[in-house]
Design a protein around this motif. Structure first.
Motif, PDB file in Angstrom:
ATOM      1  N   PRO B  25       0.800  -1.209   0.000  1.00 54.99           N
ATOM      2  CA  PRO B  25       0.000   0.000   0.000  1.00 54.99           C
ATOM      3  C   PRO B  25       0.832   1.257   0.000  1.00 54.99           C
ATOM      4  O   PRO B  25       0.332   2.334  -0.211  1.00 54.99           O
ATOM      5  CB  PRO B  25      -0.791  -0.120   1.297  1.00 54.99           C
ATOM      6  CG  PRO B  25       0.100  -0.903   2.204  1.00 54.99           C
ATOM      7  CD  PRO B  25       0.844  -1.841   1.314  1.00 54.99           C
ATOM      8  N   GLU B  26       2.099   1.150   0.313  1.00 57.85           N
ATOM      9  CA  GLU B  26       2.921   2.355   0.379  1.00 57.85           C
ATOM     10  C   GLU B  26       4.042   2.285  -0.636  1.00 57.85           C
ATOM     11  O   GLU B  26       4.532   1.228  -0.968  1.00 57.85           O
ATOM     12  CB  GLU B  26       3.534   2.517   1.772  1.00 57.85           C
ATOM     13  CG  GLU B  26       4.567   1.449   2.071  1.00 57.85           C
ATOM     14  CD  GLU B  26       5.431   1.807   3.233  1.00 57.85           C
ATOM     15  OE1 GLU B  26       5.889   2.952   3.306  1.00 57.85           O
ATOM     16  OE2 GLU B  26       5.653   0.948   4.072  1.00 57.85           O
ATOM     17  N   ALA B  27       4.412   3.411  -1.098  1.00 55.56           N
ATOM     18  CA  ALA B  27       5.594   3.534  -1.950  1.00 55.56           C
ATOM     19  C   ALA B  27       5.890   5.005  -2.060  1.00 55.56           C
ATOM     20  O   ALA B  27       5.006   5.841  -1.916  1.00 55.56           O
ATOM     21  CB  ALA B  27       5.348   2.954  -3.327  1.00 55.56           C
ATOM     22  N   ASP B  28       7.136   5.318  -2.252  1.00 57.69           N
ATOM     23  CA  ASP B  28       7.510   6.709  -2.454  1.00 57.69           C
ATOM     24  C   ASP B  28       7.844   6.868  -3.916  1.00 57.69           C
ATOM     25  O   ASP B  28       8.834   6.324  -4.384  1.00 57.69           O
ATOM     26  CB  ASP B  28       8.710   7.065  -1.588  1.00 57.69           C
ATOM     27  CG  ASP B  28       8.369   6.989  -0.108  1.00 57.69           C
ATOM     28  OD1 ASP B  28       7.956   8.011   0.428  1.00 57.69           O
ATOM     29  OD2 ASP B  28       8.504   5.904   0.474  1.00 57.69           O
ATOM     30  N   ALA B  29       6.999   7.582  -4.625  1.00 56.20           N
ATOM     31  CA  ALA B  29       7.276   7.788  -6.039  1.00 56.20           C
ATOM     32  C   ALA B  29       8.528   8.616  -6.227  1.00 56.20           C
ATOM     33  O   ALA B  29       9.187   8.554  -7.243  1.00 56.20           O
ATOM     34  CB  ALA B  29       6.088   8.469  -6.709  1.00 56.20           C
ATOM     35  N   GLN B  30       8.855   9.393  -5.204  1.00 53.61           N
ATOM     36  CA  GLN B  30      10.020  10.268  -5.286  1.00 53.61           C
ATOM     37  C   GLN B  30      11.236   9.555  -4.727  1.00 53.61           C
ATOM     38  O   GLN B  30      11.158   8.889  -3.701  1.00 53.61           O
ATOM     39  CB  GLN B  30       9.750  11.523  -4.463  1.00 53.61           C
ATOM     40  CG  GLN B  30      10.750  12.621  -4.669  1.00 53.61           C
ATOM     41  CD  GLN B  30      10.377  13.841  -3.856  1.00 53.61           C
ATOM     42  OE1 GLN B  30       9.830  13.742  -2.771  1.00 53.61           O
ATOM     43  NE2 GLN B  30      10.680  15.003  -4.385  1.00 53.61           N
ATOM     44  N   ALA B  31      12.367   9.694  -5.414  1.00 49.55           N
ATOM     45  CA  ALA B  31      13.596   9.074  -4.922  1.00 49.55           C
ATOM     46  C   ALA B  31      13.996   9.702  -3.592  1.00 49.55           C
ATOM     47  O   ALA B  31      13.775  10.879  -3.353  1.00 49.55           O
ATOM     48  CB  ALA B  31      14.705   9.252  -5.946  1.00 49.55           C
ATOM     49  N   PHE B  32      14.597   8.882  -2.741  1.00 49.41           N
ATOM     50  CA  PHE B  32      14.905   9.366  -1.395  1.00 49.41           C
ATOM     51  C   PHE B  32      15.974  10.453  -1.391  1.00 49.41           C
ATOM     52  O   PHE B  32      16.031  11.261  -0.471  1.00 49.41           O
ATOM     53  CB  PHE B  32      15.345   8.197  -0.514  1.00 49.41           C
ATOM     54  CG  PHE B  32      14.276   7.180  -0.308  1.00 49.41           C
ATOM     55  CD1 PHE B  32      12.942   7.564  -0.170  1.00 49.41           C
ATOM     56  CD2 PHE B  32      14.578   5.836  -0.255  1.00 49.41           C
ATOM     57  CE1 PHE B  32      11.949   6.627   0.011  1.00 49.41           C
ATOM     58  CE2 PHE B  32      13.587   4.892  -0.070  1.00 49.41           C
ATOM     59  CZ  PHE B  32      12.269   5.280   0.063  1.00 49.41           C
ATOM     60  N   LEU B  35      14.682  13.803  -0.927  1.00 52.34           N
ATOM     61  CA  LEU B  35      14.092  14.226   0.351  1.00 52.34           C
ATOM     62  C   LEU B  35      14.955  15.310   0.969  1.00 52.34           C
ATOM     63  O   LEU B  35      16.163  15.183   1.064  1.00 52.34           O
ATOM     64  CB  LEU B  35      13.998  13.049   1.315  1.00 52.34           C
ATOM     65  CG  LEU B  35      13.068  11.920   0.914  1.00 52.34           C
ATOM     66  CD1 LEU B  35      13.176  10.788   1.927  1.00 52.34           C
ATOM     67  CD2 LEU B  35      11.637  12.409   0.830  1.00 52.34           C
ATOM     68  N   ASN B  78      -1.554   8.840  -1.384  1.00 50.68           N
ATOM     69  CA  ASN B  78      -0.199   9.344  -1.637  1.00 50.68           C
ATOM     70  C   ASN B  78       0.493   9.809  -0.365  1.00 50.68           C
ATOM     71  O   ASN B  78       1.701  10.045  -0.372  1.00 50.68           O
ATOM     72  CB  ASN B  78      -0.249  10.513  -2.628  1.00 50.68           C
ATOM     73  CG  ASN B  78      -0.480  10.029  -4.039  1.00 50.68           C
ATOM     74  OD1 ASN B  78      -0.255   8.856  -4.336  1.00 50.68           O
ATOM     75  ND2 ASN B  78      -0.948  10.906  -4.896  1.00 50.68           N
ATOM     76  N   ARG B  82       6.701   5.787   4.438  1.00 47.59           N
ATOM     77  CA  ARG B  82       7.600   6.027   5.573  1.00 47.59           C
ATOM     78  C   ARG B  82       7.722   7.535   5.768  1.00 47.59           C
ATOM     79  O   ARG B  82       8.063   8.273   4.834  1.00 47.59           O
ATOM     80  CB  ARG B  82       8.973   5.418   5.299  1.00 47.59           C
ATOM     81  CG  ARG B  82       8.942   3.908   5.092  1.00 47.59           C
ATOM     82  CD  ARG B  82       8.900   3.144   6.380  1.00 47.59           C
ATOM     83  NE  ARG B  82      10.213   3.059   7.001  1.00 47.59           N
ATOM     84  CZ  ARG B  82      10.409   2.512   8.202  1.00 47.59           C
ATOM     85  NH1 ARG B  82       9.386   2.063   8.905  1.00 47.59           N
ATOM     86  NH2 ARG B  82      11.616   2.446   8.713  1.00 47.59           N
ATOM     87  N   HIS B  83       7.433   7.983   6.958  1.00 49.16           N
ATOM     88  CA  HIS B  83       7.488   9.415   7.241  1.00 49.16           C
ATOM     89  C   HIS B  83       8.353   9.675   8.475  1.00 49.16           C
ATOM     90  O   HIS B  83       8.554   8.800   9.309  1.00 49.16           O
ATOM     91  CB  HIS B  83       6.083   9.975   7.457  1.00 49.16           C
ATOM     92  CG  HIS B  83       5.287  10.057   6.188  1.00 49.16           C
ATOM     93  ND1 HIS B  83       5.186  11.211   5.442  1.00 49.16           N
ATOM     94  CD2 HIS B  83       4.585   9.120   5.517  1.00 49.16           C
ATOM     95  CE1 HIS B  83       4.449  10.978   4.374  1.00 49.16           C
ATOM     96  NE2 HIS B  83       4.067   9.712   4.390  1.00 49.16           N
TER      97      HIS B  83
END
Lengths: 386, 356
Positions: B25-32, B35, B78, B82-83
């Protein structure tokens, strides 16, 4: 009924209770004295420390209910209770040059990892790893900087440790493989995307191996790096080197301005090139639009170089769709010709779901130095992260 | 050309098949690497902070469902993943937390960095990203200062039942403001509420620990280490003593007492800091006690209700001062002093037993 403080303070104990209390206290003091003679109590304690935070799995209702197949702890690759983000990143990119009628495919399979090391005094260092097995067709349509063209090979886009040296992020030391601190790329990461700024065309490459000092001082973001000058791989031939740095400020919301410098002996195919640049980059948000620009001038050996990139982009309110238009200009003063290389890039990126990002772009050369053919390249990329 | 197309099709097929195998259910479309920690915001929101500590946890489907139980709106898919919660620190002392959440605004995502106390009251906020010029108005001192100290209930009261418009409670702040500022204010309040709820749901254990660390380290000037005492009533004979002295109950809820042992940087015990839920005669309070290990006196006693004054009067008391108890508050003080002294004695005995 809630008692008032006065009621509590003045509420008398009954006489018998007061006497009993005094008797009990006297007895208690006696018992306490006798307690010394008893075996010592082993008091169990647990140290509480800022450094231990996050090391245990969260005890909260959200986690207690994670029993179904979609539990985050079953699917997220990062161990629960660690300051780690870990994602597998798969992408395939298809490029077609319609003026040459050639096509090529590039595929990437890798990991994207970010880990924050923390102690009792706060965060100490951040590790960023982007290692990708890459396969690029042996084709002239895509850059062929490696002998492994046509084979799978491992490359690191990013591999560095940023260590906090002073409080308030005033000074950090970055070691490893990182983006050269220059231009728009410092604020907007384009790794693994079709959308690119002018690092490669202007400086030779985007990333390099080395060390940098970075942080925030008096509201100014800064990073100054000393790097190998050989790009994606650490190479010892020809003794290249690069010093690059950028100062960035955000004078008001929606506006970002940076000045940057670059100097070095940059490794070329068989030799090094003495390269110097001074650059300015600006980003301004205007409602759903963003205006971006970077301009730099300098020298490659004794030839003057002038480079610009301008972009306007638009995004939806959820920012799942981004559309951009770029104009690129690169002029190098050579004895035999003075035609610059100019062109446009038009592209879009659609975040189709939490896993998928689909991109498409077309790059059209509008002018090329003498002897070079104007080209048009169509590109599509599918990227899946989980 | 043919080879390239074949590879493209095969890779696409691989990607497609993986989507069916990984129902995450989770994924970060943006590369880490993209961040950016809100470094600037942390020190802006907590000017006293010297550093910060990141705590990364998963905000998942369950968090989303639980948020929907507390609010008339919930997290967008969205927003899952992981936050990071950033704990602002002055030395080792936690000052509060910073959490950044995104809301869809008129022209794109509005990212707001919220500074919250360890009890999740609003300390301050900054727009980290906002393309709407109305944010200058909301960040102005008049409106921004109205947010200071607001808890969940107060924030919730500023939105209507459906959470999509400002309520009458927020209207005084919005007098003569244009519609777009009203919309952004609604977005800001929704962001605040989601931030408080998500922080409470996902980082609850960290917050509980942070509150204890803060309580222990601020109890004594030279405090450097805090230990949680598992069972402060475990000392030999203590229960019998207490039964003899205060009867079956002094009003302190013994099963929920939190006792902290505070040491200096050399390991020497400075004293104890304890929280005791207390009730008597219809009054209730959470009472914090600070006992100095050297002279065994109460250096501070605070309570969170109107019993604060009565408990505060116990400051400076020694155990002998409780020989005659005339109020329920004093009886509670006696129980605490007996228990805490027994703990300190046990610690001293333990230390003596391990010394060569």
């Amino acid at each position: 009924m809630t008692a008032s403080p006065t009621t509590i303070k003045t509420k008398p104990l009954s006489a018998w209770r007061a006497r009993a209390t005094c008797l009990a206290l006297a007895t208690a003091l006696g018992l306490m004295a006798h307690a010394d003679a008893q075996p010592p109590t082993t008091l169990q304690t647990t140290p509480l420390s800022i450094g231990q935070l996050g090391e245990t799995q969260a005890e909260n209702p959200a986690d207690e209910r994670e029993t179904d197949a979609t539990s985050i702890h079953q699917t997220n690759l990062a161990p629960s209770g660690s300051n780690l983000r870990l994602t597998l990143d798969l992408a395939t990119r298809f490029t077609w040059d319609d003026t040459r009628d050639e096509a090529a495919n590039t595929s990437f399979v890798g990991v994207d990892l970010l880990h924050v090391f923390s102690g009792s005094s706060g965060d100490r260092a951040t590790l960023t790893v982007q290692g990708f097995f890459t396969h690029a067709d042996a084709s002239s349509v895509v850059p062929q900087p490696r002998e492994e063209a046509g084979e799978w090979f491992l490359e690191y886009r990013i591999l560095n440790l940023n260590i906090n040296l002073l409080d308030q992020s005033r000074l950090n030391l970055r070691l490893g493989h990182f983006e050269l601190p220059f231009g728009l790329e410092q604020n907007i990461n384009t790794n693994g995307t079709l959308r690119q700024f002018s690092h490669v065309a202007n400086l030779g490459f985007k990333t390099d191996w080395g060390a940098s000092l970075n942080g925030i001082l008096h509201g100014v973001d800064y990073e100054v790096g000393l790097t190998r000058g050989s790009g994606n791989e650490w190479l010892n031939r020809e003794r290249p080197w690069i010093v690059s740095g950028r100062l960035g400020v955000k004078p008001k919301a929606g506006l970002s301005v940076g000045v940057a410098g670059f100097s070095g002996e940059v490794l070329d195919i068989n030799t090094t090139v003495r390269r110097e640049r001074l650059g300015l980059d600006v980003e301004q948000e205007l409602g759903p639009l963003t205006l971006l620009g970077e301009v730099s001038l300098g020298h490659d050996e004794d030839r003057e170089v002038f480079n610009t990139l301008a972009e306007v982009n638009w995004r939806t309110r959820h920012e799942d769709l981004l559309v951009y238009l770029q104009h690129r200009f690169f002029d190098i003063d050579t004895p035999n010709q003075d035609d610059p290389a100019t062109g446009f890039a038009f592209g879009a990126r659609w975040i189709a779901s939490t896993h998928w990002a689909l991109s498409a772009a077309v790059e059209q050369d509008t002018d090329q130095p003498a002897g070079s053919a104007r080209g048009r390249r169509w590109m599509m990329q599918a990227r899946y992260r989980f | 050309m043919k080879h390239a197309r074949t590879t493209f099709v095969m890779t696409a097929a691989l990607l497609g098949s993986l989507t069916t195998l990984a129902p995450a259910p989770e994924a970060d479309a943006q590369a880490f690497c993209a961040l950016r920690d809100p470094t600037r915001q942390v020190y802006d929101l907590f000017p006293e902070a010297t550093s910060y500590r990141s705590i990364v946890r998963s905000v998942d489907d369950n968090s989303r469902n639980l948020t929907a139980q507390e609010l008339p709106f919930t997290l967008h898919f969205n927003e899952l993943g992981r936050h990071t919660l950033y704990v602002a620190l002055r030395g080792d002392i936690p000052l509060g937390v910073v959490h950044v959440r995104s809301e869809a605004g008129r022209w794109g995502l509005v990212e707001i960095a919220w500074a919250l106390s360890l009890d999740l009251d609003v300390v301050a906020f900054r727009f980290q990203r906002c393309r709407d010029s109305g944010h200058k108005t909301i960040e102005s001192s008049a409106i921004a200062s109205a947010f200071k100290g607001l808890d969940f209930q107060s924030l919730r009261a500023m939105l209507n039942e459906d959470g999509d418009e400002l309520s009458a409670a927020a209207q005084p702040l919005m007098a003569e403001q244009p519609t777009d500022v009203h919309q952004l204010m609604t977005t800001t309040l929704r962001s605040a509420l989601k931030t408080v709820v998500v922080t409470k749901l996902v980082w609850s254990s960290d917050l509980a620990q942070l509150r204890l660390i803060e309580a222990g380290l601020t109890a004594f000037p030279s405090a450097a280490n805090v230990e949680l005492i598992h069972d402060p009533y475990a000392s030999h004979g203590l229960n019998a003593v207490l039964h003899g002295q205060v009867g079956t109950s002094s009003g302190i809820d013994r099963s929920n007492v939190v006792a902290l042992l505070v040491r200096d940087e050399h390991g020497s015990v400075l004293g104890m800091k304890c929280q005791t839920p207390w009730s008597a005669g219809g009054a209730r309070a959470n009472v914090w006690w600070t006992l100095d290990a050297t002279d065994r006196t109460l250096t501070a006693v605070t309570a969170d209700t109107d019993a604060a004054e009565a408990f505060g009067a116990l400051r400076g008391h020694h155990i002998a001062d409780f020989e005659r108890c005339s109020t329920a508050v004093e009886l509670a003080g006696k129980e605490f002093m007996v228990m805490a002294n027994a703990c300190l004695d046990a610690v001293i005995q333990q230390a003596a037993s391990v010394e060569p």
